[in-house]
Write a protein that holds these residues in place. Sequence first.
Motif, PDB file in Angstrom:
ATOM      1  N   GLU A 188     -37.750 -35.220 -36.464  1.00  0.00           N
ATOM      2  CA  GLU A 188     -37.378 -36.117 -35.378  1.00  0.00           C
ATOM      3  C   GLU A 188     -35.861 -36.178 -35.227  1.00  0.00           C
ATOM      4  O   GLU A 188     -35.347 -36.229 -34.110  1.00  0.00           O
ATOM      5  CB  GLU A 188     -37.951 -37.508 -35.610  1.00  0.00           C
ATOM      6  N   SER A 189     -35.156 -36.173 -36.333  1.00  0.00           N
ATOM      7  CA  SER A 189     -33.700 -36.208 -36.297  1.00  0.00           C
ATOM      8  C   SER A 189     -33.143 -34.948 -35.630  1.00  0.00           C
ATOM      9  O   SER A 189     -32.218 -35.017 -34.816  1.00  0.00           O
ATOM     10  CB  SER A 189     -33.143 -36.341 -37.709  1.00  0.00           C
ATOM     11  N   GLU A 190     -33.706 -33.798 -35.960  1.00  0.00           N
ATOM     12  CA  GLU A 190     -33.292 -32.544 -35.331  1.00  0.00           C
ATOM     13  C   GLU A 190     -33.544 -32.579 -33.835  1.00  0.00           C
ATOM     14  O   GLU A 190     -32.697 -32.168 -33.037  1.00  0.00           O
ATOM     15  CB  GLU A 190     -34.060 -31.362 -35.944  1.00  0.00           C
ATOM     16  N   GLU A 191     -34.724 -33.067 -33.458  1.00  0.00           N
ATOM     17  CA  GLU A 191     -35.067 -33.150 -32.038  1.00  0.00           C
ATOM     18  C   GLU A 191     -34.101 -34.080 -31.307  1.00  0.00           C
ATOM     19  O   GLU A 191     -33.616 -33.755 -30.220  1.00  0.00           O
ATOM     20  CB  GLU A 191     -36.501 -33.656 -31.872  1.00  0.00           C
ATOM     21  N   MET A 192     -33.782 -35.219 -31.918  1.00  0.00           N
ATOM     22  CA  MET A 192     -32.843 -36.160 -31.297  1.00  0.00           C
ATOM     23  C   MET A 192     -31.455 -35.548 -31.207  1.00  0.00           C
ATOM     24  O   MET A 192     -30.731 -35.791 -30.238  1.00  0.00           O
ATOM     25  CB  MET A 192     -32.804 -37.461 -32.072  1.00  0.00           C
ATOM     26  N   SER A 193     -31.088 -34.744 -32.187  1.00  0.00           N
ATOM     27  CA  SER A 193     -29.792 -34.084 -32.164  1.00  0.00           C
ATOM     28  C   SER A 193     -29.718 -33.127 -30.981  1.00  0.00           C
ATOM     29  O   SER A 193     -28.700 -33.082 -30.272  1.00  0.00           O
ATOM     30  CB  SER A 193     -29.565 -33.331 -33.469  1.00  0.00           C
ATOM     31  N   HIS A 194     -30.792 -32.381 -30.746  1.00  0.00           N
ATOM     32  CA  HIS A 194     -30.830 -31.461 -29.604  1.00  0.00           C
ATOM     33  C   HIS A 194     -30.756 -32.234 -28.284  1.00  0.00           C
ATOM     34  O   HIS A 194     -30.047 -31.825 -27.358  1.00  0.00           O
ATOM     35  CB  HIS A 194     -32.088 -30.596 -29.638  1.00  0.00           C
ATOM     36  N   VAL A 195     -31.468 -33.335 -28.197  1.00  0.00           N
ATOM     37  CA  VAL A 195     -31.440 -34.161 -26.990  1.00  0.00           C
ATOM     38  C   VAL A 195     -30.043 -34.727 -26.775  1.00  0.00           C
ATOM     39  O   VAL A 195     -29.531 -34.743 -25.652  1.00  0.00           O
ATOM     40  CB  VAL A 195     -32.495 -35.292 -27.062  1.00  0.00           C
ATOM     41  N   LEU A 196     -29.402 -35.174 -27.842  1.00  0.00           N
ATOM     42  CA  LEU A 196     -28.051 -35.718 -27.746  1.00  0.00           C
ATOM     43  C   LEU A 196     -27.069 -34.662 -27.248  1.00  0.00           C
ATOM     44  O   LEU A 196     -26.230 -34.938 -26.387  1.00  0.00           O
ATOM     45  CB  LEU A 196     -27.601 -36.272 -29.104  1.00  0.00           C
ATOM     46  N   ILE A 197     -27.185 -33.452 -27.764  1.00  0.00           N
ATOM     47  CA  ILE A 197     -26.314 -32.362 -27.314  1.00  0.00           C
ATOM     48  C   ILE A 197     -26.539 -32.101 -25.828  1.00  0.00           C
ATOM     49  O   ILE A 197     -25.584 -31.931 -25.059  1.00  0.00           O
ATOM     50  CB  ILE A 197     -26.558 -31.086 -28.150  1.00  0.00           C
ATOM     51  N   GLU A 198     -27.800 -32.096 -25.409  1.00  0.00           N
ATOM     52  CA  GLU A 198     -28.114 -31.878 -24.000  1.00  0.00           C
ATOM     53  C   GLU A 198     -27.534 -32.996 -23.129  1.00  0.00           C
ATOM     54  O   GLU A 198     -26.958 -32.743 -22.070  1.00  0.00           O
ATOM     55  CB  GLU A 198     -29.627 -31.798 -23.817  1.00  0.00           C
TER      56      GLU A 198
END
Length: 83
Positions: free
Chosen positions: A38-48
């Motif tokens: 979930e943290s990785e997914e949120m990191s990708h969303v944050l970058i986007e």
Amino acid sequence: MDKQADSKLKAYAAERDFNHLRNNQEQMKQAVSKLQDESEEMSHVLIELKTLQTAMNNRLEMLTARVDGESTSGWVRRNRDGG
């Protein structure tokens, strides 16, 4: 005989406690793994989101520069003679 029964009961209790701890550890491993995903997914969303914000900011700056280049107030005053 009582010592043997007591010994077996203690062994059973120790095994049961150990199994509980092992199961708990396995559940914690799974929970940590899920949190990492979930943290990785949120990191990708944050970058986007940051990328989109930067793009929107750049676009807004370009539009502002266009408007400011024509007039300081952002509005273009038309000549009364139709121009």
